[in-house]
Design an enzyme around this catalytic site. Structure first.
Site, PDB file in Angstrom:
ATOM      1  N   HIS A  99      10.387   1.825   7.099  1.00 31.94           N
ATOM      2  CA  HIS A  99       9.554   0.560   6.978  1.00 31.94           C
ATOM      3  C   HIS A  99       8.080   1.355   7.185  1.00 31.94           C
ATOM      4  O   HIS A  99       8.198   2.051   8.364  1.00 31.94           O
ATOM      5  CB  HIS A  99       9.912  -0.302   8.421  1.00 31.94           C
ATOM      6  CG  HIS A  99      10.951  -1.232   8.331  1.00 31.94           C
ATOM      7  ND1 HIS A  99      12.058  -0.004   9.072  1.00 31.94           N
ATOM      8  CD2 HIS A  99      11.206  -2.407   8.591  1.00 31.94           C
ATOM      9  CE1 HIS A  99      13.158  -0.818   8.480  1.00 31.94           C
ATOM     10  NE2 HIS A  99      12.520  -2.566   8.530  1.00 31.94           N
ATOM     11  N   ASP A 102       8.120   2.913  10.571  1.00 33.94           N
ATOM     12  CA  ASP A 102       8.700   4.003  11.035  1.00 33.94           C
ATOM     13  C   ASP A 102       8.337   5.068  11.260  1.00 33.94           C
ATOM     14  O   ASP A 102       8.974   6.147  11.546  1.00 33.94           O
ATOM     15  CB  ASP A 102      10.793   4.299  10.313  1.00 33.94           C
ATOM     16  CG  ASP A 102      10.416   2.491   9.966  1.00 33.94           C
ATOM     17  OD1 ASP A 102      10.785   1.251  10.347  1.00 33.94           O
ATOM     18  OD2 ASP A 102      11.921   2.820   9.149  1.00 33.94           O
TER      19      ASP A 102
HETATM   20  C1  XUL Z   1      17.148  -6.481  10.429  1.00 27.27           C
HETATM   21  C2  XUL Z   1      17.300  -5.786   8.997  1.00 27.27           C
HETATM   22  C3  XUL Z   1      16.245  -4.595   9.255  1.00 27.27           C
HETATM   23  C4  XUL Z   1      15.705  -4.928   7.276  1.00 27.27           C
HETATM   24  C5  XUL Z   1      14.780  -4.467   6.378  1.00 27.27           C
HETATM   25  O1  XUL Z   1      17.962  -7.328  11.020  1.00 27.27           O
HETATM   26  O2  XUL Z   1      18.148  -5.619   8.188  1.00 27.27           O
HETATM   27  O3  XUL Z   1      15.922  -3.704   9.202  1.00 27.27           O
HETATM   28  O4  XUL Z   1      16.784  -4.108   6.529  1.00 27.27           O
HETATM   29  O5  XUL Z   1      13.041  -4.685   7.822  1.00 27.27           O
END
Ligand code: XUL
Ligand code: CO
Length: 436
Positions: A99, A102
């Site tokens: 993300h 992150d």
């Molecule tokens: C949350 C989840 C996230 C997604 C990406 O449950 O799975 O980490 O994978 O946003």
């Protein structure tokens, strides 16, 4: 400089090995069905759980120090890149997922955040050079910051929608710069807490508008990869719009997004939706939406998204069966959206967790091929529907049958003869193949 001094490159030592820092089943270069195991599985490291998560829970502080010996947030972000690349290199993991929030710290202004992300993306890109490490997918974190409390694309506030769109634009740029072939939408706050304050119709239309903008922007910048929606029914919101595969497929088709989007199926999200992992993969596969996988597992005694590293070989086998039948990954891969338990607070635990997860899926892949080679289950299913091959069944299949013709047939033929579903027998075949 090493962040993981207690282990070197993790090698395959086979089932007899008792070395904790060795693979027992994952033999990266072993050729299965014409290609190396690593290319079937396309393992990816989740930046957030692996490099950022401190393992806090609602009852206590984190147990893992993620400062990597630094104090300045940008120095910490760069140290995470170094640690991440060391980790992937040592584990033989060739992909990662992230993300925007992150990889870089959020700034005081959006402009500062944008600059931070761009700086770290450039650093990641320089680290990728000369390695086999690639970006599987990128995404934007549209759920942590309090501004997203009412949602991002589904927020009642247009300014929040605009902010989310701006973050997505930059996350798409980052994905393209790093050569990623996937971009994920996981709608953590795209849902509601109560219908009493919610206009569901506007929210769903706006979510689709945001996705369409993302597609238009990315395609205009030359992105030829896949967009994914990652279904999840609840948590953090009470009800999330991307409930499960079937719901998301209906949404994508309704809004004309089905040519650009596939699904990123997460095991623990399937459980929360009341489905098996393989059910979600099957729904995606038969509808042409099989895209990527977030591998993890829940705890059967807990009702939330525990994101544990997968250890259940039976489930992994059923999932890998779906992967094989889908023709394997194209742009997708198998991302460990999984975290160590809170008391497993050392960096060694991270490696041990990945080794266990990678071995589980390697064994799942091997066993799924064995199930197919054994052939009894596939041929049972084929045979079970043989009545549609000829006679009245063929007429149903080719569209020539009508209610009238079928009534005539029933009046003439009387009570149908039905066969056993043989579930227990088929389960015993699965057991036999798994444990031989
Ligand atoms: C949350 C989840 C996230 C997604 C990406 O449950 O799975 O980490 O994978 O946003
Ligand atoms: Co996930």
């Amino acid at each position: 400089m090493t962040y993981f001094p207690n282990f070197g490159k993790i090698k395959y030592e086979g089932q007899g090995s008792k070395n904790p820092f060795a693979f027992k089943f994952y033999d990266a270069d072993r050729i299965i069905d014409g290609k190396p195991m690593k290319d079937h599985l396309k393992f990816a490291m989740s930046w957030w759980h692996t490099l950022c998560a401190v393992m806090a829970d609602p009852f206590g502080a984190g147990t893992i120090d993620r400062s990597y010996g630094k104090t300045d947030p940008m120095d910490i972000a760069r140290a995470k890149v170094d640690a991440g690349f060391e980790f992937m290199d040592k584990l033989g993991i060739e992909y990662f997922c992230f993300h925007d929030m992150d990889i870089a710290p959020e700034g005081k202004t959006f402009a500062e955040t944008k600059k931070n992300v761009q700086e770290i993306v450039a650093y990641i890109k320089s680290k990728m050079e000369g390695t086999n490490i690639k970006l599987l997918w990128g995404t934007a974190n549209l759920f942590n910051n309090p501004r997203y409390m009412h949602g991002a694309g589904t927020s009642c506030e247009a300014d929040v929608f605009a902010y989310a769109a701006s973050q997505i634009k930059n996350a798409i740029d980052a994905t393209i710069t790093l050569g990623g072939k996937g971009y994920v939408f996981w709608g953590g706050r795209e849902g509601y807490e109560t219908l009493l304050n919610t206009n569901m119709a506007i929210e769903l239309d706006n979510l689709a508008r945001l996705m369409k903008m993302a597609v238009n922007y990315a395609r205009s910048k030359g992105f030829d990869g896949d967009f994914y929606v990652e279904p999840k029914p609840k948590e953090p919101t009470k009800h999330q719009y991307d409930f499960d595969s079937a719901t998301v497929i209906g949404f994508l088709r309704k809004y004309g997004l089905d040519n650009d989007f596939k699904l990123n199926i997460e095991a623990n999200h399937a459980t929360l939706a009341g489905h098996t992992f393989e059910h979600e993969l099957r729904v995606a596969r038969i509808n042409g939406f099989f895209g990527s996988i977030d591998a993890n597992q829940g705890d059967e005694h807990l009702g939330w998204d525990t994101d544990q590293f997968p250890t259940d070989v039976r489930t992994a086998t059923c999932a890998m069966y779906e992967l094989i039948k889908a023709g394997g990954f194209t742009n997708g891969g198998l991302n460990f959206d999984a975290k160590v338990r809170r008391p497993s607070f050392t960096f060694d635990d991270l490696a041990l967790a990945y080794i266990s997860g990678m071995d589980t899926f390697a064994l799942g892949l091997i066993k799924a091929y064995e199930i197919i080679e054994d052939g009894r289950i596939d041929s049972f299913v084929l045979d079970r529907y043989k009545s549609y091959k000829s006679g009245i069944g063929a007429e149903i299949m080719n569209g020539t049958a009508t209610l009238e013709s079928l009534e005539e047939y029933t009046l003439k033929n009387g009570e149908p003869k039905v066969e056993s579903g043989r579930q227990e027998y088929l389960e015993s075949i699965l057991t036999q193949v798994l444990y031989r």
